[in-house]
Design a protein around this motif. Structure first.
Motif: not given
Length: 289
Positions: A86-90, A98-100, A146-148, A202-203
């Motif tokens: 989580a911290d590395a991605i943030a 980012i797509g989940y 602050g990432k989509l 991207p939205a």
């Protein structure tokens, strides 16, 4: 653009194969060194990530990624990717998308009624509740960093090698009849198309990735048999059919899922809006023969 995929399975592989040319580098996680070697044929660098085993190259892959696709399901302790990274991605400096990959199962049972992205989740199973929790965790990471973050709620996935035609050929297709029951489906190529459209526009937020026609499952099997020119299996009453608890649980949820945001905001038009076009194309490509 560099892509990092957590979980290189049927769906994510279809996306990578369709869109490989748009990425300078593609890295994907797998569960073993053998699988890492195998996916090199797709032009993908494989890194191991499974339970406590983490390839030491993964933190750098996260730091270098412009796009992140997550296709790893949550476990009893939560989302395994967020638990470790989580911290590395943030903090990833280049990451803009980012797509989940989630599931329409988060909506639960709606008695056959319609749902779209404005409807709140109402999970009825533990696995769906875990998905809702994972979705919330990813969206929260996006807000915090602050990432989509894009949540793609997928309906029943099918495509080459994984469809009613193949089930008929292998003798495992069943026509279970439960009055009023319908399911949505989605061809894996359309999942890939939606992901590509989201990369272009991207939205953030939630997207239902599903076809245009929720249909009774027995109708799909009957149409597949028609396409192949074979007799369909006999109809079976759902109430008296022998089913695993998992299979029976799927029939406990009945809903019609709309793909409003995919159409209106991404401007994506499905290649296979119903199972009919898809089964015809799959049979033409040799499935079920």
């Amino acid at each position: 653009m560099n892509l990092l995929v957590f979980g290189y399975g049927y769906t994510s592989r279809a996306f990578v194969r369709a869109e490989r040319a748009r990425f300078a580098d593609v890295t994907a996680t797998v569960r073993s060194a053998e699988k890492a070697a195998q996916i090199a044929a797709d032009g993908v660098r494989g890194l191991e990530f499974f339970h406590e085993h983490v390839d030491p190259a993964l933190p750098d892959a996260i730091a270098q990624a412009d796009a992140l696709l997550v296709s790893v399901p949550p476990d009893s302790e939560g989302d395994p990717v967020l638990r470790v990274f989580a911290d590395a991605i943030a903090a990833a400096p280049r990451l803009r998308w980012i797509g989940y990959l989630s599931t329409i199962g988060v909506y639960g049972d709606r008695g056959g009624g319609w749902v779209d992205e404005t409807d709140p989740p109402n999970p009825v199973s533990e696995r769906a509740a875990r998905r809702v929790q994972a979705e919330e965790q990813w969206l929260e990471l996006g807000r915090r960093a602050g990432k989509l973050v894009h949540i793609f709620r997928l309906s029943g996935i099918y495509g080459p090698g994984q469809n009613a035609l193949v089930n008929l050929r292998e003798g495992v297709a069943r026509r279970l009849v439960k009055p009023g029951q319908v399911f949505n489906r989605i061809h894996v190529d359309d999942i890939a198309g939606v992901l590509a459209a989201s990369l272009d526009r991207p939205a953030g937020g939630v997207y239902n990735v599903t076809d245009d026609e929720p249909a009774p499952p027995q109708d799909v099997v009957a149409y597949a048999a028609k396409v192949l020119g074979v007799e369909p299996p006999p109809e079976q009453d759902f109430e008296t059919a022998e089913l695993s608890p998992m299979a029976r649980s799927f029939y406990g949820e009945n809903k019609r899922v709309a793909n409003t945001r995919v159409r209106e905001e991404l401007g994506y038009r499905l290649k296979y809006p119903t199972y009919r076009e898809a089964l015809q194309a799959l049979a033409g490509a040799g499935d079920g023969r």
